[in-house]
Design a protein around this motif. Structure first.
Motif, short mmCIF file in Angstrom:
data_model
loop_
_atom_site.label_atom_id
_atom_site.label_comp_id
_atom_site.label_asym_id
_atom_site.label_seq_id
_atom_site.Cartn_x
_atom_site.Cartn_y
_atom_site.Cartn_z
N THR A 21 -33.11 16.86 28.05
CA THR A 21 -32.07 17.39 27.18
C THR A 21 -30.79 17.53 28.00
O THR A 21 -30.78 18.18 29.05
CB THR A 21 -32.47 18.76 26.62
OG1 THR A 21 -33.64 18.61 25.81
CG2 THR A 21 -31.35 19.36 25.78
N VAL A 22 -29.73 16.89 27.54
CA VAL A 22 -28.43 16.93 28.20
C VAL A 22 -27.44 17.61 27.27
O VAL A 22 -27.31 17.22 26.11
CB VAL A 22 -27.93 15.51 28.55
CG1 VAL A 22 -26.54 15.57 29.19
CG2 VAL A 22 -28.91 14.81 29.49
N GLY A 23 -26.76 18.61 27.77
CA GLY A 23 -25.79 19.32 26.95
C GLY A 23 -24.36 18.99 27.34
O GLY A 23 -24.05 18.93 28.53
N PHE A 24 -23.52 18.73 26.34
CA PHE A 24 -22.09 18.55 26.58
C PHE A 24 -21.31 19.59 25.81
O PHE A 24 -21.44 19.70 24.59
CB PHE A 24 -21.61 17.16 26.17
CG PHE A 24 -20.11 17.00 26.24
CD1 PHE A 24 -19.43 17.21 27.43
CD2 PHE A 24 -19.37 16.67 25.10
CE1 PHE A 24 -18.05 17.09 27.50
CE2 PHE A 24 -17.98 16.55 25.17
CZ PHE A 24 -17.32 16.76 26.37
N SER A 25 -20.51 20.38 26.51
CA SER A 25 -19.70 21.43 25.90
C SER A 25 -18.24 21.01 25.90
O SER A 25 -17.60 20.96 26.95
CB SER A 25 -19.87 22.75 26.67
OG SER A 25 -18.93 23.70 26.23
N GLN A 26 -17.72 20.72 24.71
CA GLN A 26 -16.30 20.42 24.54
C GLN A 26 -15.56 21.73 24.30
O GLN A 26 -16.05 22.61 23.59
CB GLN A 26 -16.09 19.45 23.38
CG GLN A 26 -14.64 19.09 23.08
CD GLN A 26 -13.93 18.49 24.28
OE1 GLN A 26 -13.36 19.22 25.09
NE2 GLN A 26 -13.98 17.17 24.40
N SER A 27 -14.36 21.83 24.84
CA SER A 27 -13.64 23.09 24.80
C SER A 27 -12.74 23.27 23.58
O SER A 27 -12.65 24.37 23.03
CB SER A 27 -12.78 23.24 26.06
OG SER A 27 -11.89 22.14 26.18
N GLU A 28 -12.06 22.20 23.19
CA GLU A 28 -10.98 22.34 22.22
C GLU A 28 -11.25 21.58 20.93
O GLU A 28 -12.05 20.64 20.89
CB GLU A 28 -9.66 21.84 22.82
CG GLU A 28 -9.21 22.63 24.03
CD GLU A 28 -7.92 22.10 24.62
OE1 GLU A 28 -7.33 21.17 24.06
OE2 GLU A 28 -7.50 22.62 25.68
N LYS A 29 -10.56 22.01 19.89
CA LYS A 29 -10.63 21.32 18.61
C LYS A 29 -10.31 19.85 18.79
O LYS A 29 -9.38 19.50 19.51
CB LYS A 29 -9.63 21.95 17.63
CG LYS A 29 -9.85 23.42 17.35
CD LYS A 29 -8.75 23.99 16.49
CE LYS A 29 -8.95 25.49 16.26
NZ LYS A 29 -7.85 26.07 15.46
N GLU A 30 -11.06 19.01 18.15
CA GLU A 30 -10.84 17.58 18.33
C GLU A 30 -9.77 17.07 17.37
O GLU A 30 -9.98 16.18 16.55
CB GLU A 30 -12.16 16.83 18.21
CG GLU A 30 -13.05 17.12 19.41
CD GLU A 30 -14.33 16.34 19.43
OE1 GLU A 30 -14.53 15.50 18.54
OE2 GLU A 30 -15.15 16.59 20.34
N ALA A 31 -8.61 17.72 17.48
CA ALA A 31 -7.40 17.23 16.83
C ALA A 31 -6.55 16.51 17.86
O ALA A 31 -5.76 15.63 17.53
CB ALA A 31 -6.61 18.38 16.21
N ASN A 32 -6.71 16.89 19.13
CA ASN A 32 -6.00 16.27 20.24
C ASN A 32 -6.68 14.95 20.59
O ASN A 32 -7.89 14.91 20.84
CB ASN A 32 -6.04 17.23 21.43
CG ASN A 32 -5.22 16.75 22.61
OD1 ASN A 32 -5.09 15.55 22.85
ND2 ASN A 32 -4.69 17.69 23.36
N PRO A 33 -5.95 13.84 20.64
CA PRO A 33 -6.57 12.55 20.96
C PRO A 33 -7.31 12.54 22.29
O PRO A 33 -8.29 11.81 22.45
CB PRO A 33 -5.36 11.59 20.99
CG PRO A 33 -4.37 12.21 20.07
CD PRO A 33 -4.52 13.69 20.26
N PHE A 34 -6.85 13.33 23.26
CA PHE A 34 -7.56 13.42 24.54
C PHE A 34 -8.98 13.89 24.31
O PHE A 34 -9.95 13.32 24.86
CB PHE A 34 -6.83 14.37 25.48
CG PHE A 34 -7.45 14.48 26.86
CD1 PHE A 34 -6.94 13.75 27.91
CD2 PHE A 34 -8.52 15.33 27.09
CE1 PHE A 34 -7.51 13.84 29.19
CE2 PHE A 34 -9.10 15.43 28.34
CZ PHE A 34 -8.59 14.68 29.40
N ARG A 35 -9.16 14.93 23.51
CA ARG A 35 -10.50 15.49 23.27
C ARG A 35 -11.36 14.54 22.44
O ARG A 35 -12.57 14.43 22.66
CB ARG A 35 -10.37 16.85 22.57
CG ARG A 35 -9.65 17.90 23.40
CD ARG A 35 -10.35 18.17 24.71
NE ARG A 35 -9.53 18.96 25.62
CZ ARG A 35 -9.85 19.24 26.87
NH1 ARG A 35 -10.99 18.77 27.37
NH2 ARG A 35 -9.06 19.96 27.63
#
Length: 354
Positions: free
Chosen positions: A68-82
């Motif tokens: 099991t691999v977890g990825f935690s994204q920080s910000e709303k995915e409105a920013n193209p970078f995210r």
């Protein structure tokens, strides 16, 4: 910022298109990166930097593909970078055959990111890849992960903690260097004289701190006739960047340059300048990221230059994890190389932006 560089490795980057858009963004399709231009490249470095091995970390080997691999994204995915960052993680996991990737998004709330990662740990994650919202405040997560010897790879922002003990490694750009390079572009744009405003990123993380310090230090060193007369956070968002620039236009009408610490704020600044009746290029804008909309802004004359901050971390993150569990030494920090977009290359480089 001291630059600790990792091993030289050419990551096979996933080709991706970021067609999703934030409010107010261009809705044109983003072409996938082609050739080697979209790939992240780790800068070469001496082999005597701090490293970490599985034995030194005290962990047990596991199969990344079946764990099991977890990825935690920080910000709303409105920013193209995210958007590009998350997609890169997903694409590489799929390409490698990782069977159980779990992705969370903190929606720009730090307390939620902490609880997200704690939940991933409770769900049995053997590996964590984290894009931290803030650099401080991670003690509860780090304690739980250390107890279970779960390696943590941080990407794009650093956690203020000890590598190979509290977390495994950091992969990202040299943000201080990005600030210096942005300053070099601003100096060229203004011929070394003028008033400059800084649209600061969100407080509480090393990206904002280092991009600001690099820019200011370079201006002080190379262009003492450029005066920084305005600084205010735009929180890395387009809407806030527009609002702050509207205030700037009223309070400092003689401003000749704007340094935006990411592209979204720069694009918000463009909207504000258009609304104030300014013409393209009247105020020189330099920003950092490398989104397609910002590179198009160079083509259209509204932005002077963009320093890239490559979000395609998937290949390098998983390559690092596989090397680690195989017993190889992993550097405490891997700095990636970032390109620049200018009037000389922007039109031809649109296909490489995200």
């Amino acid at each position: 910022m001291a630059r600790t560089r990792g091993w030289a490795a050419l990551a096979m980057a996933a080709l991706l298109a970021t067609g999703a858009c934030a409010r107010g963004e261009d809705t044109s399709d983003t072409p996938a990166p082609v050739g080697s231009e979209g790939q992240q490249v780790a800068q070469s470095a001496a082999a005597d930097g701090p490293t970490c091995t599985l034995q030194a970390f005290g962990g047990q080997a596991f199969d990344v593909k079946t764990a099991t691999v977890g990825f935690s994204q920080s910000e709303k995915e409105a920013n193209p970078f995210r958007i590009a960052e998350t997609q890169s993680i997903k694409d590489e996991a799929k390409a490698l055959g990782v069977a159980n990737l779990r992705v969370t998004n903190a929606q720009s709330q730090f307390s939620k990111q902490i609880s997200d990662v704690q939940q991933l740990i409770a769900q049995g994650a053997k590996l964590l890849v984290i894009a931290p919202l803030n650099s401080d405040g991670w003690e509860p997560v780090l304690k739980q992960a250390a107890e279970k010897k779960i390696p943590i790879i941080t990407i794009d922002r650093k956690i203020n903690a000890k590598p190979c003990t509290d977390y495994l490694t950091f992969i990202g750009s040299d943000f201080y260097e990005q600030g210096k390079r942005a300053a070099d572009q601003m100096i060229a744009a203004l011929d070394g004289t003028g008033e400059v405003a800084i649209l600061l990123g969100a407080p509480g993380n090393n990206v904002t701190t280092d991009r600001t310090a690099g820019f200011k230090d370079r201006i002080a060193e190379k262009a003492p006739n450029i005066k920084i007369t305005f600084e205010q956070t735009g929180e890395f968002t387009r809407e806030k960047g527009q609002q702050v620039t509207e205030q700037l236009i009223q309070s400092r009408p003689t401003t000749s340059g704007i340094y935006a610490e990411n592209d979204e704020m720069a694009l918000g600044a463009v909207t504000a300048l258009k609304g104030a009746g300014k013409t393209a290029g009247q105020v020189k804008i330099v920003s950092i990221d490398g989104t397609r909309a910002a590179v198009q802004g160079i083509v259209d004359g509204w932005l002077y230059s963009v320093i890239e901050s490559n979000p395609r971390f998937g290949p390098l993150a998983f390559q690092t994890a596989q090397k680690f569990v195989a017993g190889e030494a992993i550097p405490a920090t891997t700095i990636i190389s970032d390109r620049e977009y200018t009037t000389a290359n922007a039109k031809d480089s649109l296909g490489h932006a995200y």
